[in-house]
Design a protein around this motif. Structure first.
Motif, PDB file in Angstrom:
ATOM      1  N   ALA A  38       0.919  -1.249   0.319  1.00 13.28           N
ATOM      2  CA  ALA A  38       0.166   0.015   0.195  1.00 13.28           C
ATOM      3  C   ALA A  38       0.777   1.665  -0.069  1.00 13.28           C
ATOM      4  CB  ALA A  38      -0.874   0.212   1.579  1.00 13.28           C
ATOM      5  N   ARG A  39       1.537   1.128   1.066  1.00 15.26           N
ATOM      6  CA  ARG A  39       2.754   2.378   0.995  1.00 15.26           C
ATOM      7  C   ARG A  39       3.173   3.070  -0.274  1.00 15.26           C
ATOM      8  NH1 ARG A  39       5.179   0.453   6.538  1.00 15.26           N
ATOM      9  NH2 ARG A  39       5.147   2.469   7.952  1.00 15.26           N
ATOM     10  N   THR A  40       3.468   1.933  -1.474  1.00 12.78           N
ATOM     11  CA  THR A  40       4.828   1.345  -2.664  1.00 12.78           C
ATOM     12  C   THR A  40       3.298   2.607  -3.416  1.00 12.78           C
ATOM     13  OG1 THR A  40       5.785   0.273  -2.435  1.00 12.78           O
ATOM     14  CG2 THR A  40       5.055   0.753  -4.473  1.00 12.78           C
ATOM     15  N   ILE A  41       2.030   2.215  -4.250  1.00 13.91           N
ATOM     16  CA  ILE A  41       1.318   2.333  -4.592  1.00 13.91           C
ATOM     17  C   ILE A  41       0.631   4.078  -4.409  1.00 13.91           C
ATOM     18  CG2 ILE A  41      -1.460   2.547  -4.773  1.00 13.91           C
ATOM     19  CD1 ILE A  41      -1.500  -0.567  -3.930  1.00 13.91           C
ATOM     20  N   VAL A  42       1.228   4.564  -2.854  1.00 16.56           N
ATOM     21  CA  VAL A  42       0.730   5.376  -2.432  1.00 16.56           C
ATOM     22  C   VAL A  42       1.508   6.440  -2.667  1.00 16.56           C
ATOM     23  CG1 VAL A  42       0.233   7.484  -0.910  1.00 16.56           C
ATOM     24  CG2 VAL A  42      -1.026   5.323   0.063  1.00 16.56           C
ATOM     25  N   ALA A  43       2.876   5.823  -2.815  1.00 18.42           N
ATOM     26  CA  ALA A  43       3.953   6.277  -3.289  1.00 18.42           C
ATOM     27  C   ALA A  43       4.192   7.153  -4.517  1.00 18.42           C
ATOM     28  CB  ALA A  43       5.255   6.055  -2.701  1.00 18.42           C
ATOM     29  N   GLY A  44       3.486   6.063  -5.566  1.00 20.82           N
ATOM     30  CA  GLY A  44       3.954   5.769  -6.472  1.00 20.82           C
ATOM     31  C   GLY A  44       2.242   6.925  -7.135  1.00 20.82           C
ATOM     32  N   VAL A  45       1.135   7.169  -6.374  1.00 23.97           N
ATOM     33  CA  VAL A  45       0.518   8.081  -7.338  1.00 23.97           C
ATOM     34  C   VAL A  45       1.135   9.890  -6.921  1.00 23.97           C
ATOM     35  CG1 VAL A  45      -1.663   8.929  -5.963  1.00 23.97           C
ATOM     36  CG2 VAL A  45      -1.578   6.613  -6.718  1.00 23.97           C
ATOM     37  N   ASP A  46       1.627   9.447  -6.094  1.00 27.07           N
ATOM     38  CA  ASP A  46       2.499  10.827  -5.393  1.00 27.07           C
ATOM     39  C   ASP A  46       3.747  11.456  -6.612  1.00 27.07           C
ATOM     40  OD1 ASP A  46       0.682  10.999  -2.547  1.00 27.07           O
ATOM     41  OD2 ASP A  46       2.823  10.716  -1.460  1.00 27.07           O
ATOM     42  N   ARG A  47       4.382  10.256  -6.911  1.00 29.10           N
ATOM     43  CA  ARG A  47       5.522  10.586  -7.926  1.00 29.10           C
ATOM     44  C   ARG A  47       4.993  10.457  -8.970  1.00 29.10           C
ATOM     45  NH1 ARG A  47       8.157   6.787  -5.766  1.00 29.10           N
ATOM     46  NH2 ARG A  47       7.551   5.078  -7.336  1.00 29.10           N
ATOM     47  N   ALA A  48       3.123  10.785  -9.361  1.00 27.40           N
ATOM     48  CA  ALA A  48       2.779  11.054 -10.853  1.00 27.40           C
ATOM     49  C   ALA A  48       2.153  12.576 -10.798  1.00 27.40           C
ATOM     50  CB  ALA A  48       1.288   9.696 -10.288  1.00 27.40           C
ATOM     51  N   VAL A  49       1.765  12.450  -9.397  1.00 32.68           N
ATOM     52  CA  VAL A  49       1.198  13.518  -9.303  1.00 32.68           C
ATOM     53  C   VAL A  49       2.694  14.923  -9.639  1.00 32.68           C
ATOM     54  CG1 VAL A  49      -0.089  15.640  -8.019  1.00 32.68           C
ATOM     55  CG2 VAL A  49      -0.726  12.980  -8.180  1.00 32.68           C
ATOM     56  N   THR A  50       3.091  14.883  -9.001  1.00 29.98           N
ATOM     57  CA  THR A  50       4.651  15.942  -9.066  1.00 29.98           C
ATOM     58  C   THR A  50       4.919  15.918  -9.736  1.00 29.98           C
ATOM     59  OG1 THR A  50       5.596  13.859  -7.644  1.00 29.98           O
ATOM     60  CG2 THR A  50       4.531  15.377  -5.926  1.00 29.98           C
ATOM     61  N   ALA A  51       5.410  14.743 -10.830  1.00 29.59           N
ATOM     62  CA  ALA A  51       5.634  14.320 -12.148  1.00 29.59           C
ATOM     63  C   ALA A  51       5.420  15.728 -13.112  1.00 29.59           C
ATOM     64  CB  ALA A  51       5.273  13.448 -12.794  1.00 29.59           C
ATOM     65  N   VAL A  52       3.799  16.384 -13.124  1.00 31.81           N
ATOM     66  CA  VAL A  52       3.477  16.967 -13.624  1.00 31.81           C
ATOM     67  C   VAL A  52       3.248  18.465 -12.966  1.00 31.81           C
ATOM     68  CG1 VAL A  52       1.956  15.406 -14.642  1.00 31.81           C
ATOM     69  CG2 VAL A  52       0.969  16.288 -12.810  1.00 31.81           C
ATOM     70  N   ARG A  53       3.675  18.678 -11.638  1.00 33.95           N
ATOM     71  CA  ARG A  53       3.931  19.834 -10.760  1.00 33.95           C
ATOM     72  C   ARG A  53       4.546  19.659 -10.417  1.00 33.95           C
ATOM     73  NH1 ARG A  53      -2.074  19.794  -7.852  1.00 33.95           N
ATOM     74  NH2 ARG A  53      -0.533  17.847  -6.192  1.00 33.95           N
ATOM     75  N   PRO A  54       6.168  20.052 -11.254  1.00 34.93           N
ATOM     76  CA  PRO A  54       7.536  19.803  -9.930  1.00 34.93           C
ATOM     77  C   PRO A  54       7.278  21.141  -9.849  1.00 34.93           C
ATOM     78  CG  PRO A  54       7.443  20.072 -12.743  1.00 34.93           C
ATOM     79  CD  PRO A  54       6.224  19.901 -11.900  1.00 34.93           C
ATOM     80  N   GLY A  55       6.709  22.694  -9.889  1.00 33.79           N
ATOM     81  CA  GLY A  55       7.526  23.997  -8.846  1.00 33.79           C
ATOM     82  C   GLY A  55       7.174  23.308  -7.892  1.00 33.79           C
ATOM     83  N   SER A  56       5.728  22.499  -7.571  1.00 35.84           N
ATOM     84  CA  SER A  56       5.714  22.808  -6.418  1.00 35.84           C
ATOM     85  C   SER A  56       6.221  21.141  -5.272  1.00 35.84           C
ATOM     86  CB  SER A  56       3.965  21.807  -6.084  1.00 35.84           C
ATOM     87  OG  SER A  56       4.062  20.681  -6.292  1.00 35.84           O
ATOM     88  N   ARG A  57       7.389  21.314  -5.712  1.00 40.45           N
ATOM     89  CA  ARG A  57       8.255  20.787  -4.438  1.00 40.45           C
ATOM     90  C   ARG A  57       9.809  20.713  -4.327  1.00 40.45           C
ATOM     91  NH1 ARG A  57      10.443  17.149  -7.987  1.00 40.45           N
ATOM     92  NH2 ARG A  57       9.593  16.663  -9.402  1.00 40.45           N
ATOM     93  N   ALA A  58       9.893  20.184  -3.437  1.00 41.49           N
ATOM     94  CA  ALA A  58      11.779  20.751  -3.423  1.00 41.49           C
ATOM     95  C   ALA A  58      12.574  19.976  -4.987  1.00 41.49           C
ATOM     96  CB  ALA A  58      12.688  20.160  -2.408  1.00 41.49           C
ATOM     97  N   LEU A  59      13.391  20.465  -5.519  1.00 44.15           N
ATOM     98  CA  LEU A  59      14.570  20.418  -6.387  1.00 44.15           C
ATOM     99  C   LEU A  59      15.478  18.867  -5.992  1.00 44.15           C
ATOM    100  CD1 LEU A  59      15.577  20.177  -9.398  1.00 44.15           C
ATOM    101  CD2 LEU A  59      17.255  22.524  -8.139  1.00 44.15           C
ATOM    102  N   ARG A  60      14.677  17.953  -6.007  1.00 47.61           N
ATOM    103  CA  ARG A  60      16.053  16.276  -5.933  1.00 47.61           C
ATOM    104  C   ARG A  60      16.352  16.552  -6.745  1.00 47.61           C
ATOM    105  NH1 ARG A  60      14.074  11.052  -4.445  1.00 47.61           N
ATOM    106  NH2 ARG A  60      15.026  10.863  -2.466  1.00 47.61           N
ATOM    107  N   ILE A  61      17.791  16.854  -6.293  1.00 46.05           N
ATOM    108  CA  ILE A  61      19.286  16.185  -6.860  1.00 46.05           C
ATOM    109  C   ILE A  61      20.169  14.965  -6.731  1.00 46.05           C
ATOM    110  CG2 ILE A  61      21.244  16.976  -8.134  1.00 46.05           C
ATOM    111  CD1 ILE A  61      19.919  19.970  -8.476  1.00 46.05           C
ATOM    112  N   ASP A  62      20.363  14.268  -7.229  1.00 45.70           N
ATOM    113  CA  ASP A  62      21.012  12.650  -6.759  1.00 45.70           C
ATOM    114  C   ASP A  62      22.613  13.343  -6.921  1.00 45.70           C
ATOM    115  OD1 ASP A  62      22.156  10.439  -6.176  1.00 45.70           O
ATOM    116  OD2 ASP A  62      22.219  10.101  -8.567  1.00 45.70           O
ATOM    117  N   VAL A  63      23.495  13.269  -6.015  1.00 44.01           N
ATOM    118  CA  VAL A  63      25.362  12.960  -5.976  1.00 44.01           C
ATOM    119  C   VAL A  63      25.750  12.101  -5.680  1.00 44.01           C
ATOM    120  CG1 VAL A  63      25.210  15.924  -5.880  1.00 44.01           C
ATOM    121  CG2 VAL A  63      25.567  14.433  -3.277  1.00 44.01           C
ATOM    122  N   LEU A  64      26.853  11.933  -5.925  1.00 46.34           N
ATOM    123  CA  LEU A  64      27.323  10.847  -5.433  1.00 46.34           C
ATOM    124  C   LEU A  64      27.765  10.632  -4.373  1.00 46.34           C
ATOM    125  CD1 LEU A  64      28.795   8.217  -6.960  1.00 46.34           C
ATOM    126  CD2 LEU A  64      31.293   9.069  -7.136  1.00 46.34           C
ATOM    127  N   GLY A  65      28.062  11.620  -3.298  1.00 48.60           N
ATOM    128  CA  GLY A  65      28.769  10.957  -1.841  1.00 48.60           C
ATOM    129  C   GLY A  65      28.614  12.877  -1.199  1.00 48.60           C
TER     130      GLY A  65
END
Length: 313
Positions: free
Chosen positions: A63-90
Motif C-alpha cells: 500500500a505504501r508503494t502504491i501511495v508513493a507511486g500516486v504521489d510521484r505521478a502527481v508531482t511529475a506534472v507539478r514539479p514546481g510544487s516541491r523541492a528540486l531533488r538532485i542525486d550526488v555521488l556523496g
C-alpha cells in the motif's frame, strides 16, 4: 489506501482524520470499504487505537508503494510544487560542494540533495526517467544507451590532486606532472565494474602508464586517510573540489597535477521534457565555474562543456 497507510503509521483513526482533513467516521468507512474489497480484516481495535492484523502487516508495504507511486505521478506534472531533488555521488563529493556553494548564494532555493547509493549510472538514469530524482550527477559513458526522455550535459570538470602522507617522497612538491606519478602506488579502493569511474581510471592508467591499485575492500575515506598518513609510499587521487577531513596529526598533503591537468568530467542527467523549473538556475550556475587550467587531459567520452545528449536512440 492513503487512509489505511496513515492509520497504520499513526495507530489512531482520529489522528488520521485530522491529518487528512476528514471525519473519523469517513476514515472508518474508507478502511471498511478496503477490507470488504480485500475480504480480510486489516485492523483490530485496542484501548489505545488500532493495530494491524497479520493481513494488514502483509498489505502495508504494498500500500505504501502504491501511495508513493500516486504521489510521484502527481508531482511529475507539478514539479514546481516541491523541492528540486538532485542525486550526488556523496555528500563530500565535488558535486555536493558545488551545490552547497550555489545554495549559499541562493538560500531561497528549495533544494533536496540525496545520494542514490548506486554504482551503475544506468540505474541513476532510470531513476531520473522514473521521476525518483529530478537530476543526477552521473555519466552514462555511451550516450546512445541513455533511457528515452533523459538528457545528459557535461556539467563541470574536477581537476585531480595527489594525496599523500608526510613521509611520502613527493610530500614536499608544490605541483606534479603525470610523468612523476609513474611507478607510484596509487591506491583507489572502490573502483566498481560498470561504474563511470572504472572507465575513467582505465583510460587514465593507459594514457600515462600509471599504476592504479584498486585491490582490497573499500572501508571508506577515513580508513584510506589513516593508511596514507602511516605510509611512506602510498598515494591516492582526489578531486580538487572534493571535501576530505582528517586529524591534524595526519599532516596529509594535496598536490595539484599539471602539464597536463588531469580532470574528471562530471555530467548532469535530467528529463528532456518538463524538467523541474528550479533546474535551469543550477545549470546556469555550472556554466560560470572556472574552466580547467590548460593544457588538460580528459577521457575520450568527455563532451564539450554544456553540450547535450538525449536518450531515445
Amino acid at each position: 489506501m492513503r487512509s489505511f497507510v496513515r492509520a497504520a503509521e499513526l495507530g489512531q483513526l482520529q489522528h488520521t482524520a485530522d491529518e487528512l482533513g476528514v471525519t473519523q467516521q469517513a476514515i472508518s468507512k474508507r478502511i471498511a470499504a478496503l477490507e470488504r474489497e480485500l475480504e480480510v480484516r486489516l485492523f483490530t481495535r485496542t484501548a489505545r487505537g488500532v493495530e494491524l492484523t497479520l493481513d494488514g502487516q502483509a498489505f502495508l508495504p504494498h500500500a505504501r508503494t502504491i501511495v508513493a507511486g500516486v504521489d510521484r505521478a502527481v508531482t511529475a506534472v507539478r514539479p514546481g510544487s516541491r523541492a528540486l531533488r538532485i542525486d550526488v555521488l556523496g555528500l563530500r563529493s565535488a558535486q555536493a560542494v558545488v551545490l552547497h556553494d550555489y545554495w549559499r548564494s541562493h538560500p531561497e532555493t528549495d533544494l533536496d540533495v540525496v545520494t542514490l547509493r548506486v554504482n551503475d549510472p544506468q540505474v541513476a538514469a532510470a531513476a531520473v526517467q522514473a521521476g525518483d530524482v529530478d537530476a543526477s550527477f552521473r555519466t552514462v559513458v555511451d550516450p546512445a544507451t541513455l533511457p528515452r526522455d533523459v538528457q545528459m550535459i557535461r556539467a563541470f570538470d574536477s581537476p585531480l590532486e595527489l594525496l599523500v602522507g608526510p613521509r611520502h617522497p613527493l610530500a614536499s612538491a608544490r605541483t606534479l606532472t603525470p610523468s612523476q606519478l609513474r611507478k607510484l602506488r596509487i591506491w583507489v579502493p572502490g573502483i566498481v565494474p560498470r561504474s563511470e569511474w572504472a572507465e575513467f581510471y582505465d583510460q587514465l592508467a593507459s594514457a600515462f602508464d600509471l599504476r592504479i591499485d584498486a585491490t582490497g575492500p573499500n572501508f571508506g575515506n577515513e580508513v584510506l586517510l589513516d593508511a596514507l598518513a602511516d605510509s611512506a609510499d602510498m598515494a591516492t587521487l582526489v578531486g580538487a573540489r572534493d571535501r576530505y577531513i582528517w586529524p591534524a596529526n595526519h599532516d596529509l598533503r594535496r598536490i595539484p597535477i599539471v602539464n597536463p591537468t588531469l580532470a574528471y568530467p562530471l555530467s548532469l542527467m535530467f528529463p528532456s521534457t518538463n524538467p523541474h523549473p528550479g533546474l535551469r538556475a543550477i545549470i546556469d550556475h555550472l556554466a560560470t565555474l572556472a574552466p580547467l587550467p590548460e593544457p588538460a587531459w580528459l577521457p575520450s567520452w568527455a563532451t564539450p562543456r554544456g553540450s547535450a545528449h538525449r536518450g531515445g536512440h
